[in-house]
Design a protein around this motif. Sequence first.
Motif, PDB file in Angstrom:
ATOM      1  N   LYS A   8       0.875  -1.301  -0.205  1.00  0.00           N
ATOM      2  CA  LYS A   8      -0.282  -0.065  -0.484  1.00  0.00           C
ATOM      3  C   LYS A   8       1.033   1.233  -0.007  1.00  0.00           C
ATOM      4  N   MET A   9       1.736   1.441   0.836  1.00  0.00           N
ATOM      5  CA  MET A   9       2.590   2.159   1.042  1.00  0.00           C
ATOM      6  C   MET A   9       3.466   1.923  -0.742  1.00  0.00           C
ATOM      7  N   ASN A  10       3.980   1.647  -1.277  1.00  0.00           N
ATOM      8  CA  ASN A  10       4.135   1.416  -2.533  1.00  0.00           C
ATOM      9  C   ASN A  10       3.838   2.166  -3.610  1.00  0.00           C
ATOM     10  N   ILE A  11       1.926   1.962  -3.992  1.00  0.00           N
ATOM     11  CA  ILE A  11       1.118   2.360  -4.908  1.00  0.00           C
ATOM     12  C   ILE A  11       1.520   3.462  -4.028  1.00  0.00           C
ATOM     13  N   GLY A  12       1.459   4.197  -2.730  1.00  0.00           N
ATOM     14  CA  GLY A  12       1.399   5.397  -2.453  1.00  0.00           C
ATOM     15  C   GLY A  12       2.159   6.452  -2.037  1.00  0.00           C
ATOM     16  N   LEU A  13       3.198   6.107  -2.596  1.00  0.00           N
ATOM     17  CA  LEU A  13       4.086   6.957  -1.491  1.00  0.00           C
ATOM     18  C   LEU A  13       4.838   6.913  -3.180  1.00  0.00           C
ATOM     19  N   PRO A  14       5.420   8.754  -3.036  1.00  0.00           N
ATOM     20  CA  PRO A  14       6.417   8.844  -4.289  1.00  0.00           C
ATOM     21  C   PRO A  14       7.497   8.638  -3.624  1.00  0.00           C
ATOM     22  N   ASN A  15       8.889   8.689  -4.785  1.00  0.00           N
ATOM     23  CA  ASN A  15      10.237   8.844  -4.136  1.00  0.00           C
ATOM     24  C   ASN A  15      11.160   8.935  -3.494  1.00  0.00           C
ATOM     25  N   PHE A  16      10.703   9.960  -3.600  1.00  0.00           N
ATOM     26  CA  PHE A  16      11.358  11.310  -2.467  1.00  0.00           C
ATOM     27  C   PHE A  16      10.747  10.831  -0.747  1.00  0.00           C
ATOM     28  N   VAL A  17       9.601  10.722  -0.737  1.00  0.00           N
ATOM     29  CA  VAL A  17       9.240   9.935   0.506  1.00  0.00           C
ATOM     30  C   VAL A  17       9.717   8.572   0.445  1.00  0.00           C
ATOM     31  N   ALA A  18       9.536   7.551   0.220  1.00  0.00           N
ATOM     32  CA  ALA A  18       9.725   6.721   0.201  1.00  0.00           C
ATOM     33  C   ALA A  18      11.211   5.703   0.020  1.00  0.00           C
ATOM     34  N   LYS A  19      11.951   6.813  -0.797  1.00  0.00           N
ATOM     35  CA  LYS A  19      13.176   6.138  -0.421  1.00  0.00           C
ATOM     36  C   LYS A  19      13.707   4.988  -1.420  1.00  0.00           C
ATOM     37  N   ARG A  20      13.116   5.190  -2.609  1.00  0.00           N
ATOM     38  CA  ARG A  20      13.088   3.633  -3.282  1.00  0.00           C
ATOM     39  C   ARG A  20      14.869   4.304  -4.444  1.00  0.00           C
ATOM     40  N   PRO A  21      15.909   3.467  -4.670  1.00  0.00           N
ATOM     41  CA  PRO A  21      15.446   1.781  -4.113  1.00  0.00           C
ATOM     42  C   PRO A  21      15.619   0.861  -2.662  1.00  0.00           C
ATOM     43  N   HIS A  22      14.609  -0.123  -2.199  1.00  0.00           N
ATOM     44  CA  HIS A  22      15.216  -0.875  -0.857  1.00  0.00           C
ATOM     45  C   HIS A  22      14.769  -2.288  -0.740  1.00  0.00           C
ATOM     46  N   VAL A  23      15.276  -3.194   0.260  1.00  0.00           N
ATOM     47  CA  VAL A  23      14.674  -4.079   0.079  1.00  0.00           C
ATOM     48  C   VAL A  23      13.362  -3.475   0.414  1.00  0.00           C
ATOM     49  N   ILE A  24      12.322  -5.134   0.271  1.00  0.00           N
ATOM     50  CA  ILE A  24      10.943  -4.954   1.062  1.00  0.00           C
ATOM     51  C   ILE A  24      10.740  -5.633   2.311  1.00  0.00           C
ATOM     52  N   GLU A  25       9.548  -5.251   2.685  1.00  0.00           N
ATOM     53  CA  GLU A  25       8.967  -6.489   3.846  1.00  0.00           C
ATOM     54  C   GLU A  25       9.710  -6.514   5.284  1.00  0.00           C
ATOM     55  N   ARG A  26       9.999  -6.895   6.189  1.00  0.00           N
ATOM     56  CA  ARG A  26       9.706  -6.490   7.692  1.00  0.00           C
ATOM     57  C   ARG A  26       9.628  -8.150   8.415  1.00  0.00           C
ATOM     58  N   ASP A  27       9.074  -8.713   8.125  1.00  0.00           N
ATOM     59  CA  ASP A  27       9.128 -10.181   9.148  1.00  0.00           C
ATOM     60  C   ASP A  27       9.486 -11.054   8.475  1.00  0.00           C
ATOM     61  N   MET A  28      10.405 -12.146   8.430  1.00  0.00           N
ATOM     62  CA  MET A  28      11.212 -12.998   8.602  1.00  0.00           C
ATOM     63  C   MET A  28      11.385 -14.200   9.636  1.00  0.00           C
ATOM     64  N   ALA A  29      11.898 -14.896   9.597  1.00  0.00           N
ATOM     65  CA  ALA A  29      12.283 -16.493   9.678  1.00  0.00           C
ATOM     66  C   ALA A  29      14.029 -16.898   9.343  1.00  0.00           C
TER      67      ALA A  29
END
Length: 341
Positions: free
Chosen positions: A52-73
């Motif tokens: 949802k954030m990737n759809i809504g936020l422009p590059n200067f706010v989202a600071k792309r490129p970056h590795v996505i997601e947070r939860d892991m094992a």
Amino acid sequence: MAPTFSAWFATKKGPPSVGFQLKTGLPIPDTLPKDHVLVKVQAIALNPYIYKMNIGLPNFVAKRPHVIERDMAGIVVNPNGTEFVAGDLVFGSNAGAMSEYMVIPSRSLVLQPPNVTPLEAAGLAIVTLTANQALKDLQVKAGQTVFINGGSSAVGLSAIQIAKSLGCNVVATASARNKDVLLNLGVDEFIDYTRAPLVEQLAKRDSPPFDAVFDAVGLKDPALYLNCPSYLAPRGMYVSAGGFPGSRKDLAGVLRQVFSGKLLPTWLGGVPRKFGFVTCPSAKKDFEEVRTLVAEGAVKPIVDSVHSFDRAGVMAAYDKLMTNRAVGKVVIKIEDSTDKA
């Protein structure tokens, strides 16, 4: 040749099919910042706010490129002088999880509970941390009745289980197709939110008012809070998880209504019930609490579906997530991960 790995990046604004890209040939770090750990990722659980954030936020706010997601094992490869040792099975949450290898602060990791698989452990962090904090904020006690809106959401499923482990009576909503899922978790009263407007159903209940309300769906419909004096006890509290209506304009309108209800006196249309937003905690002790809840059997993680790390698998996973019909976590599996508990 130095060993390399692959990771999924947000590279441009848009839905996953447009904005997310798999990059290969990335060098595995051989030096780490202090108090950070190198983990070989086994599985990643998707979170709706990422796309949802990737759809809504422009590059200067989202600071792309970056590795996505947070939860892991995953498996600790380089403990880097922390409390972990190489080979430890861990789970946690931090930016940059959709990757075959991840450098993550040790404070954002704990050992996987022995009674779950890595695929289950991957989805524990954000949803269980949020649900646990919500029930703390509500200060619920054994014997009280808690209403959980969005019981079949990943956060709602965790909240139901934690509330039952505390000795609470639980009333929860979902669509009829998920009724058995909720009843099997111990829900005392099921409400099909598709049968009639939810506020109307709650106002007509022939039962004592709720002691607490947790809106696991979030800010989708302010009417649930604005009308809660009809079904929430005077000393009860209404807590909402984060949520995102369809547009920033919709979000602004919802926030305006909610905060007007919260802040205005009753005679000006205010709502005489406490309201709060739950935030996902990130302290080490909070991760340890989640681990204990799972290890003791109070919470059983629920996995909706498992997908591969390649483009076809990842796009199918986000497609499933975007239907809003996933029951439990949508998980990405790294191919050589183990499914053994």
